[in-house]
Design a protein around this motif. Structure first.
Motif, PDB file in Angstrom:
ATOM      1  N   UNK A  80      50.528  60.956  14.528  1.00  0.00           N
ATOM      2  CA  UNK A  80      51.613  60.469  13.909  1.00  0.00           C
ATOM      3  C   UNK A  80      51.499  59.203  14.017  1.00  0.00           C
ATOM      4  N   UNK A  81      51.620  57.816  14.831  1.00  0.00           N
ATOM      5  CA  UNK A  81      51.257  56.423  14.827  1.00  0.00           C
ATOM      6  C   UNK A  81      50.208  56.550  13.847  1.00  0.00           C
ATOM      7  N   UNK A  82      49.004  56.583  14.170  1.00  0.00           N
ATOM      8  CA  UNK A  82      47.700  55.973  13.633  1.00  0.00           C
ATOM      9  C   UNK A  82      47.980  56.833  11.996  1.00  0.00           C
ATOM     10  N   UNK A  83      48.759  57.575  11.857  1.00  0.00           N
ATOM     11  CA  UNK A  83      48.881  58.435  10.127  1.00  0.00           C
ATOM     12  C   UNK A  83      49.524  57.369   9.300  1.00  0.00           C
ATOM     13  N   UNK A  84      50.373  56.559  10.254  1.00  0.00           N
ATOM     14  CA  UNK A  84      51.179  55.879   9.668  1.00  0.00           C
ATOM     15  C   UNK A  84      50.752  54.321   9.892  1.00  0.00           C
ATOM     16  N   UNK A  85      49.589  54.610  10.448  1.00  0.00           N
ATOM     17  CA  UNK A  85      49.352  52.445  10.614  1.00  0.00           C
ATOM     18  C   UNK A  85      50.212  52.127  11.576  1.00  0.00           C
ATOM     19  N   UNK A  86      50.621  52.241  12.548  1.00  0.00           N
ATOM     20  CA  UNK A  86      51.813  51.597  13.476  1.00  0.00           C
ATOM     21  C   UNK A  86      50.901  51.484  14.824  1.00  0.00           C
ATOM     22  N   UNK A  87      50.190  52.140  15.492  1.00  0.00           N
ATOM     23  CA  UNK A  87      49.600  52.141  16.212  1.00  0.00           C
ATOM     24  C   UNK A  87      48.970  50.897  16.513  1.00  0.00           C
ATOM     25  N   UNK A  88      49.638  50.583  17.560  1.00  0.00           N
ATOM     26  CA  UNK A  88      48.378  49.050  18.303  1.00  0.00           C
ATOM     27  C   UNK A  88      47.485  49.785  18.680  1.00  0.00           C
ATOM     28  N   UNK A  89      47.900  49.474  20.645  1.00  0.00           N
ATOM     29  CA  UNK A  89      48.280  50.181  21.455  1.00  0.00           C
ATOM     30  C   UNK A  89      48.776  51.311  22.193  1.00  0.00           C
TER      31      UNK A  89
END
Length: 139
Positions: free
Chosen positions: A36-45
């Protein structure tokens, strides 16, 4: 956009619950959240940490550093992993934290990660760090 760290703090209860959960189930649960975080484009690490019994603490409070092996008496002071998100606001970071898969007793501490642009740009050490970040693709 600003970076926020979500620090996962466990308790004896939440750690016990995690140990009871089949590993494949835990991977799937966390994997769906990470996706979900990856698809939303918000995950850095994002990283989980090894058992505290395998860690050490270096105490710099005295004249010479003192190294103490784990495990530690105060589980509530430990954290088990973290996420760094690049989101529009603290409120958005809070909303993502609320969606983390629940383990009873777990708390999520949220802290903003200041960017290098917030420091004096004429400082020698900031200039060096900026150059390092540019060389390593972190800017």
């Amino acid at each position: 956009m600003a970076k926020y760290m979500l620090i996962m703090r466990g308790t004896d209860e939440s750690l016990a619950k995690m140990v009871e959960t089949p590993f494949e189930e835990m991977l799937a649960t966390m994997g769906r959240y990470n996706d979900e975080l990856i698809r939303a484009g918000v995950l850095v690490a994002a990283e989980g940490l090894d058992d505290a019994a395998q860690g050490v603490v270096v105490d710099l409070g005295g004249e010479t550093p003192v190294v103490t092996d784990g495990p530690y008496g105060e589980t509530k002071e430990l954290f088990g992993g973290f996420y760094i998100l690049d989101v529009a606001s603290k409120d958005e970071a809070v909303e993502w934290a609320k969606r983390l898969p629940p383990f009873p007793g777990t708390k999520i501490e949220i802290r903003r990660v200041p960017g290098i642009d917030e420091f004096p740009q004429d400082n020698e050490w900031i200039v060096r760090e900026r150059a390092w970040r540019e060389r390593t693709g972190q800017l």
